[in-house]
Design an enzyme around this catalytic site. Structure first.
Site, PDB file in Angstrom:
ATOM      1  N   LYS A 158       0.839  -1.212   0.000  1.00 55.46           N
ATOM      2  CA  LYS A 158       0.000   0.000   0.000  1.00 55.46           C
ATOM      3  C   LYS A 158       0.868   1.254   0.000  1.00 55.46           C
ATOM      4  O   LYS A 158       0.640   2.176  -0.786  1.00 55.46           O
ATOM      5  CB  LYS A 158      -0.895   0.013   1.239  1.00 55.46           C
ATOM      6  N   ASN A 159       1.865   1.297   0.875  1.00 53.15           N
ATOM      7  CA  ASN A 159       2.655   2.522   1.040  1.00 53.15           C
ATOM      8  C   ASN A 159       3.583   2.794  -0.134  1.00 53.15           C
ATOM      9  O   ASN A 159       4.215   3.840  -0.198  1.00 53.15           O
ATOM     10  CB  ASN A 159       3.456   2.481   2.350  1.00 53.15           C
ATOM     11  N   CYS A 218      -5.550   8.092   9.235  1.00 51.63           N
ATOM     12  CA  CYS A 218      -5.592   7.474  10.562  1.00 51.63           C
ATOM     13  C   CYS A 218      -5.252   8.489  11.646  1.00 51.63           C
ATOM     14  O   CYS A 218      -4.395   9.344  11.464  1.00 51.63           O
ATOM     15  CB  CYS A 218      -4.563   6.353  10.654  1.00 51.63           C
ATOM     16  N   ARG A 263       0.535  14.281  12.957  1.00 46.57           N
ATOM     17  CA  ARG A 263       0.964  14.141  11.568  1.00 46.57           C
ATOM     18  C   ARG A 263       0.999  15.463  10.807  1.00 46.57           C
ATOM     19  O   ARG A 263       0.255  15.690   9.847  1.00 46.57           O
ATOM     20  CB  ARG A 263       0.072  13.114  10.847  1.00 46.57           C
ATOM     21  N   ASP A 306       4.724   0.706  12.031  1.00 47.90           N
ATOM     22  CA  ASP A 306       3.506   0.052  11.537  1.00 47.90           C
ATOM     23  C   ASP A 306       3.392  -1.406  11.988  1.00 47.90           C
ATOM     24  O   ASP A 306       2.299  -1.978  11.972  1.00 47.90           O
ATOM     25  CB  ASP A 306       3.475   0.093   9.997  1.00 47.90           C
ATOM     26  N   ARG A 321      -8.448  -0.591   4.659  1.00 47.94           N
ATOM     27  CA  ARG A 321      -7.622   0.435   4.006  1.00 47.94           C
ATOM     28  C   ARG A 321      -6.242  -0.104   3.664  1.00 47.94           C
ATOM     29  O   ARG A 321      -5.594   0.396   2.748  1.00 47.94           O
ATOM     30  CB  ARG A 321      -7.451   1.641   4.936  1.00 47.94           C
TER      31      ARG A 321
END
Ligand code: UD1
Length: 420
Positions: free
Chosen positions: A25-26, A119, A124, A309, A401
């Protein structure tokens, strides 16, 4: 985010079998944003079917690019890009939408977008991104929740981050590849996803050196063409499934995986007592059919340190191991949202600021839980596989997600899991 359906897991089954790891995903998200820079067709293979990737495709479409998915291949063409504004609604769908900023600035010299969603694992901020764009000659205005950037001519610059930021490094790379002159990024993030983005951009015609080290050099070019590229395997999904194998004292073979990108996750699992082997062709084998023990200390850190993560699923695992583990979360200040939910299953975890002390217990029991963020949700799934009886996990949209068919993957290796 709300989602009525829940994951229902009956724990206590040993996991045995094979899981094909999804594309990262990233990595897929910055690669989709990078497509904005290319004149011509881009084909991304191994692009995971995730709501965040769908959101990125919706942004591309809204920008006037063509974007279509067939299975795990996403074809985009940004030749007809018609606007450099992303609406608040689309921006709110995921935090990574901020990555479109560098790409739009690089391609058009301007962009207008709202502050991103995503999230709630910490504040952030995006100050590193904005400071870097300013150094490259962009004028930035913030008003009514929107950020507007304009640069008559985007110029290469020397940029030094106070701490390595994955998103800011990617954003500067995207802005710099078409900027005039050369850019040097110091204290750049070294995550494998940075190398994947560089690999993609180089294949499109960009000049980049040093990706994967703390200093990245980029020489601006006049034009990028599209290319065919395969998204790297998802190292966090791999780490999560290894934790799932370990918590059930099972045996799992991950295929389409890359052990080298897992960094400290492998030594930590070995320290716990698991055997892990890499096979040629991208497979990782884990055997946890033995007595395991808690690691003493886990400190999250930028790559190649232990990934933040992977902290939540590892914490779920440690909560079932004899001994005490002290976690120190150094990246995000609010990354213990899963703790209260794991406690409902019977885990013994105390949090003080950025430190969590986990005393292993030999029994967890099913309960009703709610995911509050993506990796915290993954921790709940991991713990539920061990817990006696039934665990119901709500707000699974957070989990979806980042995990492509987590239900199918775990069912395939013997877990009793379904969505209702
Ligand atoms: C990315 C990953 C996320 C991962 C994180 C850290 C994606 C889509 N997301 O997030 O899964 O958990 O890296 O590995 O790739 N910071 C600032 N100002 C900024 C930018 C960052 O202070 O402008 C701080 C953050 O608050 C954090 C640290 O820098 O403490 C690292 O964050 P960063 O690497 O930027 O995370 P993301 O790119 O958002």
């Amino acid at each position: 985010m709300s989602e009525q359906r829940r994951l229902i897991i009956r724990g206590g089954r040993r996991i045995e079998g094979e899981i094909a790891v999804q594309g990262a995903k990233n990595s897929a998200l910055p690669l989709l944003a990078a497509a904005v820079l290319c004149k011509g067709q881009t084909e991304l293979y191994n692009c995971p079917r995730l709501s965040d990737c769908d959101a990125a495709c919706r942004i591309l479409t809204a920008l006037g690019c063509s974007c279509r998915r067939e299975g795990n291949v996403v074809c985009t063409d940004a030749s007809a890009l018609s606007t450099s504004e992303v609406s608040e609604k689309l921006m709110r769908e995921m935090r990574s939408s901020i990555i479109f900023m560098g790409a739009l600035l690089g391609r058009t010299g301007q962009c207008r977008l709202s502050f991103p969603g995503g999230c709630e694992i910490g504040s952030r901020p995006i100050d590193f991104h904005l400071d870097a764009f300013r150094r490259m000659g962009a004028r930035i205005r913030e008003e009514h929740g929107y950020i507007s950037c304009t640069a008559a001519k985007l110029r290469g610059a020397k940029i030094s981050f106070p701490v390595p930021s994955v998103g800011a490094t990617e954003n500067v790379m995207l802005a710099a590849v078409l900027a005039e002159g050369s850019t040097e990024i110091h204290n750049a993030a070294r995550e494998p996803e940075i190398c994947d983005l560089a690999g993609f951009l180089i294949r499109c015609g960009a000049k980049i050196e040093g990706a994967g080290t703390g200093t990245i050099h980029i020489e601006g070019v006049r034009r990028l063409n599209g290319c065919r590229y395969t998204v790297m395997p998802d190292r966090i999904a791999a780490a999560t499934y290894l934790c799932c194998g370990a918590i059930t004292r099972g045996e799992v073979l991950l295929t389409h995986a890359d052990m080298t990108s897992l960094g400290l996750v492998v030594p930590v699992l070995e320290q716990i007592g698991c055997s892990i082997y890499a096979f040629g062709g991208g497979s990782i084998y884990l055997n946890a059919r033995r007595t395991l023990k808690a690691p003493q200390q886990i400190r999250t850190a930028p790559y190649p340190g232990f990934p933040t993560d992977a902290q939540p699923p590892l914490m779920a695992l440690c909560s079932t191991l004899p001994g005490t583990t002290m976690f120190a979360e150094t990246i995000f200040e609010n990354r213990y949202r899963h703790v209260s939910e794991l406690t409902r299953l019977g885990a013994n975890i105390r949090v003080e600021g950025r430190v969590a002390v986990v005393e292993g217990v030999n029994r967890l029991t099913g309960a009703e839980l709610e995911a509050g963020d993506l990796r915290g949700g993954a921790a709940m799934v991991t713990a539920a596989l061990f817990a006696e009886g039934i665990t119901k996990i709500g707000h699974i949209c957070y989990i979806n997600r980042g995990y492509e068919d987590i239900e199918g993957c775990l069912k395939g290796v013997g877990a009793d899991i379904r969505t209702l």
